[in-house]
Design an enzyme around this catalytic site. Structure first.
Site, PDB file in Angstrom:
ATOM      1  N   ASP A   1      59.278  27.209  19.895  1.00  0.00           N
ATOM      2  CA  ASP A   1      60.415  26.580  20.572  1.00  0.00           C
ATOM      3  C   ASP A   1      61.534  26.376  19.568  1.00  0.00           C
ATOM      4  O   ASP A   1      61.286  25.968  18.432  1.00  0.00           O
ATOM      5  CB  ASP A   1      60.045  25.229  21.178  1.00  0.00           C
ATOM      6  CG  ASP A   1      61.211  24.698  21.997  1.00  0.00           C
ATOM      7  OD1 ASP A   1      61.381  25.160  23.144  1.00  0.00           O
ATOM      8  OD2 ASP A   1      61.986  23.872  21.490  1.00  0.00           O
TER       9      ASP A   1
HETATM   10  C1  LIG Z   1      70.475  28.636  17.858  1.00  0.00           C
HETATM   11  C2  LIG Z   1      69.988  29.955  18.411  1.00  0.00           C
HETATM   12  C3  LIG Z   1      69.082  30.025  19.455  1.00  0.00           C
HETATM   13  N1  LIG Z   1      68.662  31.227  19.939  1.00  0.00           N
HETATM   14  C4  LIG Z   1      67.690  31.317  21.047  1.00  0.00           C
HETATM   15  C5  LIG Z   1      66.230  31.417  20.589  1.00  0.00           C
HETATM   16  C6  LIG Z   1      65.464  31.023  21.822  1.00  0.00           C
HETATM   17  O1  LIG Z   1      65.180  32.188  22.592  1.00  0.00           O
HETATM   18  C7  LIG Z   1      66.445  30.143  22.591  1.00  0.00           C
HETATM   19  C8  LIG Z   1      65.937  28.735  22.692  1.00  0.00           C
HETATM   20  O2  LIG Z   1      65.083  28.621  23.788  1.00  0.00           O
HETATM   21  P1  LIG Z   1      63.510  28.424  23.711  1.00  0.00           P
HETATM   22  O3  LIG Z   1      63.128  27.435  24.771  1.00  0.00           O
HETATM   23  O4  LIG Z   1      63.068  28.141  22.305  1.00  0.00           O
HETATM   24  O5  LIG Z   1      62.930  29.852  24.083  1.00  0.00           O
HETATM   25  P2  LIG Z   1      63.151  30.754  25.363  1.00  0.00           P
HETATM   26  O6  LIG Z   1      63.284  29.918  26.597  1.00  0.00           O
HETATM   27  O7  LIG Z   1      64.253  31.752  25.071  1.00  0.00           O
HETATM   28  O8  LIG Z   1      61.782  31.601  25.410  1.00  0.00           O
HETATM   29  P3  LIG Z   1      60.246  31.081  25.551  1.00  0.00           P
HETATM   30  O9  LIG Z   1      60.219  29.595  25.814  1.00  0.00           O
HETATM   31  O10 LIG Z   1      59.666  31.882  26.688  1.00  0.00           O
HETATM   32  O11 LIG Z   1      59.625  31.452  24.231  1.00  0.00           O
HETATM   33  O12 LIG Z   1      67.676  30.160  21.866  1.00  0.00           O
HETATM   34  C9  LIG Z   1      69.127  32.413  19.401  1.00  0.00           C
HETATM   35  O13 LIG Z   1      68.738  33.508  19.854  1.00  0.00           O
HETATM   36  N2  LIG Z   1      70.024  32.361  18.362  1.00  0.00           N
HETATM   37  C10 LIG Z   1      70.486  31.193  17.830  1.00  0.00           C
HETATM   38  O14 LIG Z   1      71.306  31.217  16.890  1.00  0.00           O
END
Ligand SMILES: Cc1cn([C@H]2C[C@H](O)[C@@H](COP(=O)(O)OP(=O)(O)OP(=O)(O)O)O2)c(=O)[nH]c1=O
Length: 192
Positions: A68
């Protein structure tokens, strides 16, 4: 033994591929991501990664990997913006300041769990109206914690980080490699 990636995030699959790891299955968990009242960002993020790992159905010998990513401004949790208005509000709060990006990784094998949180300090420049509006129009804020993705156009807004770049993108690869090895995954081809 199968490796199950419990994530709908294409970034996590790509970052795992950077380690030469291809999951046998991708089974995104469906959990409630609402913070509890007064819950702080780091325990919240750690709890979500563990709950995701617990929610993925697997055989006792399978290895489940979940993560997460949470953006924290002080004690405040900035989740995935619901719409462009919320993304604008988040980016306005983050601009001109340092914030933290926390990624918690949880690896489960049967009843055993290995987990870690990786915290990265990130500085975002103050955004002009032109920069903000162009970023909102790009749609890249969608589905990203804090409303931005450092690996895309928003990289232009981030002059400095201290910590793990891959952690900000969603899966800190060095720490993930260590957790997979602890759980007995043959990361370098050796049999567990
Ligand atoms: C800050 C930041 C976040 N993110 C993304 C990563 C995560 O995918 C998302 C945060 O949400 P998460 O809830 O961590 O993940 P998700 O819903 O995409 O996938 P899952 O729970 O099924 O694993 O934000 C980036 O891609 N780049 C960035 O710089």
């Amino acid at each position: 033994m199968k490796l199950i990636l419990g994530s709908a995030s294409p970034r996590r699959k790509d970052l795992l591929a950077q380690l030469g790891v291809v999951p046998d299955a991708i089974l995104p968990p469906d959990i409630d991501e609402d913070p509890k009242p007064r819950e702080l960002p780091r325990p919240y993020c750690a709890r979500l990664a563990r709950e995701k790992a617990a929610a993925v159905a697997a055989d006792p010998d399978d290895i489940v990997l979940c993560a997460d990513t949470t953006v924290a401004l002080g004690r405040r949790i900035l989740g995935k913006p619901a719409d462009a208005g919320e993304a604008a509000a988040f980016l306005t709060l983050l601009g001109g300041r340092r914030h933290q990006v926390i990624t918690a990784v949880a690896v489960r094998r049967g009843a055993r769990l290995w987990s870690r949180e990786v915290v990265t300090d990130v500085k975002m420049k103050r955004l002009s109206d032109v920069e903000l509006n162009s970023y909102l129009a790009s749609g890249e804020w969608q589905g990203k914690a804090g409303g931005y993705a450092i690996q895309g156009l928003a990289g232009a807004f981030i002059p400095w980080i201290s910590g793990s770049f891959t952690g900000v993108v969603g899966l800190p690869v060095a720490e993930t490699a260590a957790l997979l090895a602890a759980a007995g995954y043959p990361l370098y081809g050796e049999t567990a």
